[in-house]
Design a protein around this motif. Structure first.
Motif, PDB file in Angstrom:
ATOM      1  N   SER A   1       0.827  -1.207   0.000  1.00  0.00           N
ATOM      2  CA  SER A   1       0.000   0.000   0.000  1.00  0.00           C
ATOM      3  C   SER A   1       0.860   1.256   0.000  1.00  0.00           C
ATOM      4  O   SER A   1       0.510   2.261  -0.619  1.00  0.00           O
TER       5      SER A   1
ATOM      6  N   GLY B   1      -4.273   4.200 -10.733  1.00  0.00           N
ATOM      7  CA  GLY B   1      -5.303   3.237 -10.391  1.00  0.00           C
ATOM      8  C   GLY B   1      -4.986   1.803 -10.770  1.00  0.00           C
ATOM      9  O   GLY B   1      -5.029   0.900  -9.922  1.00  0.00           O
ATOM     10  N   LEU B   2      -4.669   1.556 -12.044  1.00  0.00           N
ATOM     11  CA  LEU B   2      -4.442   0.189 -12.495  1.00  0.00           C
ATOM     12  C   LEU B   2      -3.219  -0.429 -11.830  1.00  0.00           C
ATOM     13  O   LEU B   2      -3.210  -1.626 -11.513  1.00  0.00           O
TER      14      LEU B   2
ATOM     15  N   VAL C   1      -4.246  -1.524  -8.350  1.00  0.00           N
ATOM     16  CA  VAL C   1      -5.066  -2.737  -8.414  1.00  0.00           C
ATOM     17  C   VAL C   1      -4.177  -3.960  -8.647  1.00  0.00           C
ATOM     18  O   VAL C   1      -4.333  -5.004  -7.997  1.00  0.00           O
ATOM     19  N   TYR C   2      -3.233  -3.835  -9.568  1.00  0.00           N
ATOM     20  CA  TYR C   2      -2.299  -4.931  -9.878  1.00  0.00           C
ATOM     21  C   TYR C   2      -1.469  -5.303  -8.648  1.00  0.00           C
ATOM     22  O   TYR C   2      -1.341  -6.475  -8.292  1.00  0.00           O
TER      23      TYR C   2
ATOM     24  N   GLY D   1      -2.100  -4.635  -5.495  1.00  0.00           N
ATOM     25  CA  GLY D   1      -2.944  -5.149  -4.427  1.00  0.00           C
ATOM     26  C   GLY D   1      -3.315  -6.610  -4.655  1.00  0.00           C
ATOM     27  O   GLY D   1      -3.314  -7.413  -3.705  1.00  0.00           O
ATOM     28  N   TYR D   2      -3.621  -6.957  -5.893  1.00  0.00           N
ATOM     29  CA  TYR D   2      -3.974  -8.343  -6.215  1.00  0.00           C
ATOM     30  C   TYR D   2      -2.817  -9.292  -5.886  1.00  0.00           C
ATOM     31  O   TYR D   2      -3.018 -10.340  -5.263  1.00  0.00           O
TER      32      TYR D   2
ATOM     33  N   THR E   1      -4.365  -1.819  -0.585  1.00  0.00           N
ATOM     34  CA  THR E   1      -3.803  -1.412  -1.867  1.00  0.00           C
ATOM     35  C   THR E   1      -4.843  -1.537  -2.977  1.00  0.00           C
ATOM     36  O   THR E   1      -4.961  -0.664  -3.847  1.00  0.00           O
ATOM     37  N   LEU E   2      -5.610  -2.611  -2.938  1.00  0.00           N
ATOM     38  CA  LEU E   2      -6.671  -2.816  -3.929  1.00  0.00           C
ATOM     39  C   LEU E   2      -7.734  -1.726  -3.828  1.00  0.00           C
ATOM     40  O   LEU E   2      -8.215  -1.207  -4.851  1.00  0.00           O
TER      41      LEU E   2
ATOM     42  N   GLY F   1      -6.509   1.406  -5.399  1.00  0.00           N
ATOM     43  CA  GLY F   1      -6.598   1.319  -6.851  1.00  0.00           C
ATOM     44  C   GLY F   1      -8.009   1.573  -7.355  1.00  0.00           C
ATOM     45  O   GLY F   1      -8.212   2.325  -8.318  1.00  0.00           O
ATOM     46  N   VAL F   2      -8.998   0.960  -6.715  1.00  0.00           N
ATOM     47  CA  VAL F   2     -10.398   1.158  -7.111  1.00  0.00           C
ATOM     48  C   VAL F   2     -10.795   2.619  -6.944  1.00  0.00           C
ATOM     49  O   VAL F   2     -11.495   3.201  -7.788  1.00  0.00           O
TER      50      VAL F   2
ATOM     51  N   VAL G   1      -9.182   4.698  -9.782  1.00  0.00           N
ATOM     52  CA  VAL G   1      -9.868   4.432 -11.056  1.00  0.00           C
ATOM     53  C   VAL G   1     -11.200   5.179 -11.097  1.00  0.00           C
ATOM     54  O   VAL G   1     -11.567   5.770 -12.119  1.00  0.00           O
TER      55      VAL G   1
END
Length: 307
Positions: free
Chosen positions: A35, A92-93, A96-97, A99-100, A195-196, A199-200, A203
């Protein structure tokens, strides 16, 4: 001037983000927090965006040319749209990456106190930048709600800074919760979830900015209050019997193009019509100073005839 207030808000945000970004990357390297790394990339994206807004504002001041007879004021809209793309992709992306991957492969944080200290300092600096942006926006917002201001303003910089700074503060809260829960439970998956969420969030902010700035690039009309003021100014001019039709479009945040067909008397002579048009233009500019380019077409009103 609104543009001066926008520049102040952008410069303040840029200064804060440069300092914040460096500290986040250092903290991410020490702690291994995903994060924190996402927040560092977020700060890089924000700093890049603010530089682009300053560049767009500078380029928009170029004088009109043969190729661009109405000037370059819309460059501010174009650069704001690029900002939305960068925020979506780089900020954002990536979050998301990251965090996943942290969720499927969690690991404990090292020296989490460093991350907490950096996040708290970042929140203070982001709060100051947001306060500056809010103060500048309040000068032109009037009684409109924040939502209506962001949707209806024709100034691209202030909504960008307001949304970016608000998103940054919320992202920092997510990061703090992620770090705190990871330390409390010993499970690094919470850092990945935070972290996810960051990202959301980024976005979502980017999509909102893209939609609004795309509309500005296409060309938005004057706001309803301005349209009412323009019509009243036209009708107040002696010789104008009615406004047959009225069209407006923003050439830039402080530049409005106005085209209208006005009804004049059937017996009016050319000299009288010219005087009517001159008077009507003066009244419109007094009522709505941003009406820089005005085209008035005199005509005879015939009920039922299309405009």
């Amino acid at each position: 001037m609104a543009s001066e207030g926008s520049t102040k808000a952008v410069v303040t945000a840029l200064s804060a983000n440069l300092a914040i970004g460096v500290s986040k990357f250092v903290a991410a390297a020490i702690t291994g927090s995903a994060s924190m790394l996402a927040e560092g990339v977020h700060s890089v994206a924000d700093s890049t965006n603010q530089v682009l807004l300053l560049v767009g504002g500078r380029r928009a001041k170029r004088p009109a040319s043969a190729l661009h007879p109405f000037g370059y004021a819309r460059e501010r809209y174009v650069y704001a749209f690029i900002v939305a793309i960068i925020l979506f992709s780089l900020g954002g992306l990536y979050a998301v990456y990251e965090g996943y991957h942290k969720i499927i492969d969690p690991h404990p944080l090292e020296s989490p106190l460093v991350a907490v200290i950096v996040l708290v300092i970042a929140a203070v600096l982001e709060g100051y930048a947001l306060k500056t942006a809010v103060g500048e926006a309040n000068r032109v917002r009037g009684k409109r709600s924040w939502f209506r201001f962001i949707v209806r303003t024709r100034n691209p910089e202030l909504p960008v800074i307001l949304l970016e700074d608000s998103g940054a503060l919320l992202g920092l809260l997510f990061a703090l919760l992620g770090v705190g829960l990871s330390v409390a439970t010993g499970n690094g998956v919470y850092d990945g979830v935070a972290t996810l969420l960051i990202g959301v969030l980024l976005v979502t902010v980017a999509v909102v900015l893209a939609v609004e700035t795309k509309s500005l690039i296409i060309g938005e009309s004057a706001v309803p209050e301005q349209l009412t003021a323009i019509e009243k100014a036209l009708l107040a001019s002696p010789g104008v019997q009615r406004v047959i039709h009225l069209r407006t479009m923003h050439l830039g945040p402080e530049e409005l193009l106005l085209a209208a067909k006005i009804a004049v008397g059937e017996q009016d002579e050319g000299r009288d019509i010219a005087a009517t048009i001159d008077d009507a233009e003066a009244r419109v500019r007094a009522a709505v100073p941003t009406a820089k380019v005005i085209y008035l077409e005199p005509d005879i009103y015939r009920p039922g005839e299309s405009a």
